[in-house]
Design a protein around this motif. Structure first.
Motif, short mmCIF file in Angstrom:
data_model
loop_
_atom_site.label_atom_id
_atom_site.label_comp_id
_atom_site.label_asym_id
_atom_site.label_seq_id
_atom_site.Cartn_x
_atom_site.Cartn_y
_atom_site.Cartn_z
N GLU A 14 0.86 -1.19 0.00
CA GLU A 14 0.00 0.00 0.00
C GLU A 14 0.89 1.24 0.00
O GLU A 14 1.47 1.61 1.02
CB GLU A 14 -0.93 -0.01 1.21
N THR A 15 0.97 1.90 -1.15
CA THR A 15 1.89 3.03 -1.31
C THR A 15 1.54 4.20 -0.41
O THR A 15 2.44 4.92 0.03
CB THR A 15 1.92 3.50 -2.78
N GLU A 16 0.27 4.39 -0.12
CA GLU A 16 -0.12 5.51 0.74
C GLU A 16 0.41 5.34 2.16
O GLU A 16 0.85 6.30 2.79
CB GLU A 16 -1.65 5.67 0.76
N ILE A 17 0.39 4.12 2.65
CA ILE A 17 0.92 3.84 3.99
C ILE A 17 2.44 4.06 3.99
O ILE A 17 3.00 4.63 4.92
CB ILE A 17 0.56 2.41 4.43
N ILE A 18 3.11 3.60 2.94
CA ILE A 18 4.55 3.79 2.82
C ILE A 18 4.89 5.28 2.84
O ILE A 18 5.80 5.72 3.57
CB ILE A 18 5.08 3.17 1.50
N LYS A 19 4.18 6.07 2.04
CA LYS A 19 4.45 7.51 1.97
C LYS A 19 4.21 8.19 3.31
O LYS A 19 4.97 9.07 3.71
CB LYS A 19 3.58 8.15 0.89
N LEU A 20 3.14 7.79 4.00
CA LEU A 20 2.83 8.37 5.31
C LEU A 20 3.92 8.06 6.32
O LEU A 20 4.44 8.95 7.01
CB LEU A 20 1.48 7.85 5.81
N MET A 21 4.30 6.78 6.41
CA MET A 21 5.30 6.39 7.40
C MET A 21 6.68 6.92 7.06
O MET A 21 7.51 7.14 7.95
CB MET A 21 5.34 4.87 7.54
N GLU A 22 6.94 7.16 5.78
CA GLU A 22 8.23 7.73 5.39
C GLU A 22 8.45 9.08 6.06
O GLU A 22 9.56 9.37 6.52
CB GLU A 22 8.27 7.89 3.86
N ILE A 23 7.40 9.87 6.16
CA ILE A 23 7.50 11.19 6.81
C ILE A 23 7.86 11.03 8.29
O ILE A 23 8.78 11.67 8.80
CB ILE A 23 6.18 11.96 6.66
N TYR A 24 7.13 10.14 8.98
CA TYR A 24 7.33 9.96 10.41
C TYR A 24 8.68 9.32 10.72
O TYR A 24 9.37 9.72 11.67
CB TYR A 24 6.20 9.11 11.00
N VAL A 25 9.06 8.33 9.93
CA VAL A 25 10.33 7.64 10.15
C VAL A 25 11.50 8.60 9.96
O VAL A 25 12.44 8.64 10.77
CB VAL A 25 10.46 6.42 9.21
N SER A 42 -2.21 4.22 14.24
CA SER A 42 -1.69 5.58 14.41
C SER A 42 -0.20 5.57 14.10
O SER A 42 0.55 4.77 14.68
CB SER A 42 -1.91 6.05 15.85
N PRO A 43 0.27 6.43 13.18
CA PRO A 43 1.71 6.49 12.89
C PRO A 43 2.55 6.74 14.13
O PRO A 43 3.64 6.18 14.26
CB PRO A 43 1.82 7.64 11.89
N LEU A 44 2.03 7.55 15.06
CA LEU A 44 2.79 7.84 16.28
C LEU A 44 2.90 6.59 17.16
O LEU A 44 3.92 6.38 17.82
CB LEU A 44 2.13 8.98 17.05
N GLU A 45 1.83 5.78 17.18
CA GLU A 45 1.90 4.53 17.95
C GLU A 45 2.94 3.59 17.34
O GLU A 45 3.72 2.96 18.05
CB GLU A 45 0.55 3.82 17.96
#
Length: 230
Positions: free
Chosen positions: A12-23, A106-109
């Protein structure tokens, strides 16, 4: 000092893109793969500190990928899945995953769980090996040079085969070792359906090093696969 490297395996590319920011906000390096086969290829050439592994993926799903990774690698693994049933979590953890997060998350979790696993892994590794000849796992100490094993300060007498079996599990702490891998390395001959031989030696070893062999603290059974020391 090298960056902490996270491998995220998800189609799922959207999840990858989201977590890329947080990571990357945490100062970590992110590698990505869209399925298990691609992840295995990355692990052959890249040093990775933690793996985030989705369960449902094409070509090779997360369950199979986790089992393949655990054959040779004890890097922390956090499983992701849309399945929230307790049995799904148990299945993921029983094959070698260290944590399990249900989608949507939650990305923060997830970041908090990443940090927790990295701390735990660093702590375990820092106290596992005292020197090149001695491995300590809680109250169990295996000295390779002297072939001496102690539990809570008490010396345990092992046969050479039992020592070789314990040593193999100890140096691969956290990895699930299949029965055929254990047999071919400890007995130094082809497996040839020798499950009973391995099981008998594991039972005898537990009787010597475990407080309660029926509820072992050290040598854990991973049903249908093999054994590991956590």
């Amino acid at each position: 000092m090298s960056l902490v490297t996270i491998l995220m395996v998800d189609d799922e590319t959207e999840i990858i893109k989201l977590m890329e920011i947080y990571v990357r906000n945490e100062g970590y390096k992110l590698l990505t793969a869209s399925h298990g086969l691609e992840a295995l290829e990355i692990l052959k050439t890249q040093k990775v500190d933690l793996i985030i592994l989705d369960v449902m993926m094409p070509q090779m799903d997360g369950i199979e990928a986790c089992m393949k990774i655990r054959e040779e690698n004890n890097t922390p693994i956090i499983m992701l899945s849309a399945k929230s049933q307790e049995i799904d979590k148990i299945a993921g953890l029983s094959i070698g995953a260290d944590d399990y997060v249900t989608k949507p998350f939650s990305p923060l979790e997830l970041i908090a769980r990443i940090k927790s696993q990295l701390r735990r892994y660093k702590h375990l590794n820092s106290r596992s090996v005292r020197n090149e000849n001695e491995i300590q796992i809680d109250e169990l100490i295996v000295n390779v040079a002297s072939h001496r094993v102690t539990v809570a300060g008490e010396e345990i007498k092992l046969t050479p085969r039992e020592f070789a079996l314990l040593h193999m599990l100890a140096i691969n702490r956290g990895l699930v070792l299949s029965m055929d891998k254990i047999y071919t390395e400890v007995w130094n001959e082809p497996f040839m359906e020798s499950k009973n031989t391995v099981m008998v030696h594991i039972r005898k070893l537990r009787e010597k090093i475990e407080k309660d062999p029926q509820q072992p603290e050290y040598i854990k059974t991973v049903w249908g696969i093999g054994y590991k020391i956590e």
